[in-house]
Design a protein around this motif. Structure first.
Motif, mmCIF file in Angstrom:
data_model
loop_
_atom_site.group_PDB
_atom_site.id
_atom_site.type_symbol
_atom_site.label_atom_id
_atom_site.label_comp_id
_atom_site.label_asym_id
_atom_site.label_seq_id
_atom_site.Cartn_x
_atom_site.Cartn_y
_atom_site.Cartn_z
ATOM 1 N N PRO A 97 22.868 -53.429 -67.626
ATOM 2 C CA PRO A 97 21.688 -52.908 -68.317
ATOM 3 C C PRO A 97 21.082 -51.757 -67.511
ATOM 4 C CG PRO A 97 21.232 -55.077 -67.363
ATOM 5 C CD PRO A 97 22.684 -54.797 -67.140
ATOM 6 N N SER A 118 25.819 -59.455 -63.849
ATOM 7 C CA SER A 118 24.524 -59.484 -64.566
ATOM 8 C C SER A 118 23.712 -60.682 -64.165
ATOM 9 C CB SER A 118 24.751 -59.524 -66.070
ATOM 10 O OG SER A 118 25.560 -58.458 -66.458
ATOM 11 N N GLY A 158 24.394 -47.300 -65.947
ATOM 12 C CA GLY A 158 24.518 -48.698 -66.347
ATOM 13 C C GLY A 158 25.613 -48.874 -67.379
ATOM 14 N N LYS A 159 25.689 -47.946 -68.329
ATOM 15 C CA LYS A 159 26.738 -48.003 -69.343
ATOM 16 C C LYS A 159 28.114 -47.897 -68.681
ATOM 17 C CE LYS A 159 28.011 -45.920 -73.746
ATOM 18 N NZ LYS A 159 27.654 -44.899 -74.734
ATOM 19 N N ALA A 191 20.373 -45.315 -67.332
ATOM 20 C CA ALA A 191 20.963 -45.899 -68.537
ATOM 21 C C ALA A 191 22.434 -45.496 -68.665
ATOM 22 C CB ALA A 191 20.180 -45.480 -69.778
ATOM 23 N N ASN A 208 18.211 -51.241 -66.469
ATOM 24 C CA ASN A 208 17.224 -51.611 -65.463
ATOM 25 C C ASN A 208 17.812 -52.460 -64.333
ATOM 26 O OD1 ASN A 208 17.574 -53.910 -66.988
ATOM 27 N ND2 ASN A 208 15.395 -54.441 -67.022
#
Length: 162
Positions: free
Chosen positions: A101, A162, A95-96, A92, A103
């Motif tokens: 995201p 994405s 990803g940030k 997480a 996942n």
């Protein structure tokens, strides 16, 4: 101190997750930098705990190497030694950093690389053939994080879409 509670042998996994999550929330660098800082602080705190209990520095790491060896040699124990929640938390945060995201494949694979590398660190030739003092093990932690950083750096930008 949050780190000291997180390394207490009687602490719950949720408290360890909370400590790392707090580190992610307060960070100024990347998620991998925060993992490195957390590991360094945790390792130094364990050394302090060893000293407070009259043990020699690095004794905790020697015990963890023995534990990792026992787990690696027993199929049933290997199956139970999971670090899924830590992997998710690290994913997480990565990803940030990437604007993805938690996942998404890149953060998940990177988190898996980090946790797998930290787990395997105890089983390496280097860990078994050196003093287990924190200052001797920290370069191995950095090597694990360097591998994760290198993997992210090699992904073409299009793969982050994405």
């Amino acid at each position: 101190m949050a780190v000291a509670r997180a390394v207490d042998h009687h602490v719950q996994p949720a408290e360890v997750l909370g400590c790392l999550a707090a580190r992610f929330d307060a960070r100024s660098g990347t998620a991998l930098d925060a993992v490195g800082e957390w590991m360094r602080d945790t390792m130094h705190t364990l050394d302090e705990c060893d000293a407070d209990q009259g043990r020699k520095p690095g004794e905790t790491w020697s015990l963890r190497i023995e534990r990792a060896t026992l787990i690696a040699e027993d199929e049933d124990l290997r199956g139970r030694a999971r670090y899924y929640e830590l992997e998710r938390l690290i994913a997480a945060a990565i990803g940030k950093d990437l604007g993805l995201p938690p996942n998404a494949l890149a953060p998940r694979l990177t988190a898996y690389t980090v946790m797998g590398g930290l787990r395997e660190l105890y089983m390496t030739h280097e860990a078994h053939h050196r003093d287990t003092a924190t200052e001797r093990l920290l370069p191995l932690v950095e090597r694990v994080l360097d591998v994760a950083r290198a993997g992210l750096a090699e992904l073409p930008p299009a793969r982050f879409a994405s």
